[in-house]
Design a protein around this motif. Structure first.
Motif, PDB file in Angstrom:
ATOM      1  N   SER A 174       6.868   4.375  -3.183  1.00 36.00           N
ATOM      2  CA  SER A 174       8.015   4.331  -2.286  1.00 36.00           C
ATOM      3  C   SER A 174       8.984   3.264  -2.765  1.00 36.00           C
ATOM      4  O   SER A 174       8.569   2.209  -3.235  1.00 36.00           O
ATOM      5  CB  SER A 174       7.569   3.973  -0.866  1.00 36.00           C
ATOM      6  N   ARG A 175      10.267   3.530  -2.642  1.00 37.95           N
ATOM      7  CA  ARG A 175      11.271   2.523  -2.996  1.00 37.95           C
ATOM      8  C   ARG A 175      11.420   1.460  -1.916  1.00 37.95           C
ATOM      9  O   ARG A 175      11.770   0.332  -2.206  1.00 37.95           O
ATOM     10  CB  ARG A 175      12.641   3.177  -3.194  1.00 37.95           C
ATOM     11  N   GLN A 176      11.186   1.856  -0.673  1.00 40.00           N
ATOM     12  CA  GLN A 176      11.393   0.943   0.451  1.00 40.00           C
ATOM     13  C   GLN A 176      10.143   0.854   1.294  1.00 40.00           C
ATOM     14  O   GLN A 176       9.288   1.732   1.265  1.00 40.00           O
ATOM     15  CB  GLN A 176      12.530   1.451   1.339  1.00 40.00           C
ATOM     16  N   GLY A 177      10.106  -0.201   2.098  1.00 39.74           N
ATOM     17  CA  GLY A 177       9.055  -0.323   3.090  1.00 39.74           C
ATOM     18  C   GLY A 177       7.773  -0.905   2.547  1.00 39.74           C
ATOM     19  O   GLY A 177       7.656  -1.257   1.380  1.00 39.74           O
ATOM     20  N   TYR A 178       6.811  -0.978   3.431  1.00 43.17           N
ATOM     21  CA  TYR A 178       5.530  -1.567   3.099  1.00 43.17           C
ATOM     22  C   TYR A 178       4.437  -0.509   3.017  1.00 43.17           C
ATOM     23  O   TYR A 178       3.749  -0.383   2.019  1.00 43.17           O
ATOM     24  CB  TYR A 178       5.164  -2.619   4.158  1.00 43.17           C
TER      25      TYR A 178
ATOM     26  N   PRO B 210       0.803  -1.236   0.000  1.00 40.12           N
ATOM     27  CA  PRO B 210       0.000   0.000   0.000  1.00 40.12           C
ATOM     28  C   PRO B 210       0.835   1.285   0.000  1.00 40.12           C
ATOM     29  O   PRO B 210       0.454   2.262   0.621  1.00 40.12           O
ATOM     30  CB  PRO B 210      -0.822  -0.136   1.282  1.00 40.12           C
ATOM     31  N   ASN B 211       1.957   1.286  -0.697  1.00 40.04           N
ATOM     32  CA  ASN B 211       2.811   2.479  -0.745  1.00 40.04           C
ATOM     33  C   ASN B 211       2.994   2.981  -2.171  1.00 40.04           C
ATOM     34  O   ASN B 211       4.037   3.502  -2.525  1.00 40.04           O
ATOM     35  CB  ASN B 211       4.163   2.217  -0.080  1.00 40.04           C
ATOM     36  N   CYS B 212       1.938   2.831  -2.978  1.00 37.75           N
ATOM     37  CA  CYS B 212       1.993   3.225  -4.391  1.00 37.75           C
ATOM     38  C   CYS B 212       0.599   3.628  -4.845  1.00 37.75           C
ATOM     39  O   CYS B 212      -0.392   3.006  -4.461  1.00 37.75           O
ATOM     40  CB  CYS B 212       2.496   2.041  -5.220  1.00 37.75           C
ATOM     41  N   VAL B 213       0.545   4.679  -5.664  1.00 39.35           N
ATOM     42  CA  VAL B 213      -0.701   5.076  -6.319  1.00 39.35           C
ATOM     43  C   VAL B 213      -0.404   5.312  -7.801  1.00 39.35           C
ATOM     44  O   VAL B 213       0.703   5.697  -8.170  1.00 39.35           O
ATOM     45  CB  VAL B 213      -1.329   6.348  -5.704  1.00 39.35           C
ATOM     46  N   SER B 214      -1.403   5.066  -8.630  1.00 40.79           N
ATOM     47  CA  SER B 214      -1.234   5.258 -10.069  1.00 40.79           C
ATOM     48  C   SER B 214      -2.581   5.544 -10.717  1.00 40.79           C
ATOM     49  O   SER B 214      -3.596   4.934 -10.349  1.00 40.79           O
ATOM     50  CB  SER B 214      -0.618   4.010 -10.705  1.00 40.79           C
ATOM     51  N   SER B 215      -2.561   6.434 -11.693  1.00 43.42           N
ATOM     52  CA  SER B 215      -3.801   6.727 -12.422  1.00 43.42           C
ATOM     53  C   SER B 215      -4.132   5.637 -13.431  1.00 43.42           C
ATOM     54  O   SER B 215      -5.227   5.633 -13.985  1.00 43.42           O
ATOM     55  CB  SER B 215      -3.703   8.087 -13.122  1.00 43.42           C
ATOM     56  N   HIS B 216      -3.233   4.690 -13.649  1.00 42.87           N
ATOM     57  CA  HIS B 216      -3.520   3.559 -14.528  1.00 42.87           C
ATOM     58  C   HIS B 216      -4.044   2.340 -13.767  1.00 42.87           C
ATOM     59  O   HIS B 216      -4.413   1.353 -14.380  1.00 42.87           O
ATOM     60  CB  HIS B 216      -2.267   3.164 -15.329  1.00 42.87           C
ATOM     61  N   GLU B 217      -4.070   2.410 -12.447  1.00 40.41           N
ATOM     62  CA  GLU B 217      -4.552   1.281 -11.639  1.00 40.41           C
ATOM     63  C   GLU B 217      -6.079   1.275 -11.591  1.00 40.41           C
ATOM     64  O   GLU B 217      -6.705   2.327 -11.573  1.00 40.41           O
ATOM     65  CB  GLU B 217      -4.006   1.354 -10.215  1.00 40.41           C
TER      66      GLU B 217
END
Length: 124
Positions: free
Chosen positions: A98-102, A16-23
């Motif tokens: 994020s590059r790291q973490g959850y 849950p550390n990413c968002v995208s307008s293509h998702e």
């Protein structure tokens, strides 16, 4: 895990550390940035906006794709933000991860919303 494939930003990982307008799924989906000016004017406004934000470094600036690194102020984590310019739809698709973490405590989503809000202010 960056770049374009078939004119789409790459999918977010399962974390849950990413968002995208293509998702498609709501956990990762965020609205793209729309513009009413020419593509060149939209790029120039986005460039100025990004350079006014703390901790930004533009890594790649191609015709339809930009990659920008954001370094967090406190812990110095690096997040990758990507922009895909779809001039035919007057849309800037965006992916922030994020590059790291959850979990990122919503940092990537807030960052994109801030960028969108500031971009809209520049176009008024």
């Amino acid at each position: 895990n960056l770049g374009l494939k078939n004119q789409l930003l790459l999918p977010c990982p399962g974390t849950p550390n990413c968002v995208s307008s293509h998702e498609k799924n709501s956990q990762h989906h965020i609205q793209p940035i729309n513009f009413k000016t020419s593509l060149e004017v939209a790029k120039e406004k986005l460039y100025r906006l990004l350079n006014s934000m703390r901790g930004t470094r533009i890594i790649t600036q191609e015709v339809v794709y930009w990659h920008v690194e954001f370094t967090t102020q406190l812990l110095r984590f690096i997040d990758d933000v990507e922009f895909y310019f779809d001039g035919s739809q007057s849309t800037i698709h965006v992916r922030s991860a994020s590059r790291q973490g959850y979990w990122d405590l919503g940092v990537n989503r807030r960052r994109v919303e801030t960028i969108r809000s500031r971009f809209e202010e520049l176009t008024k």
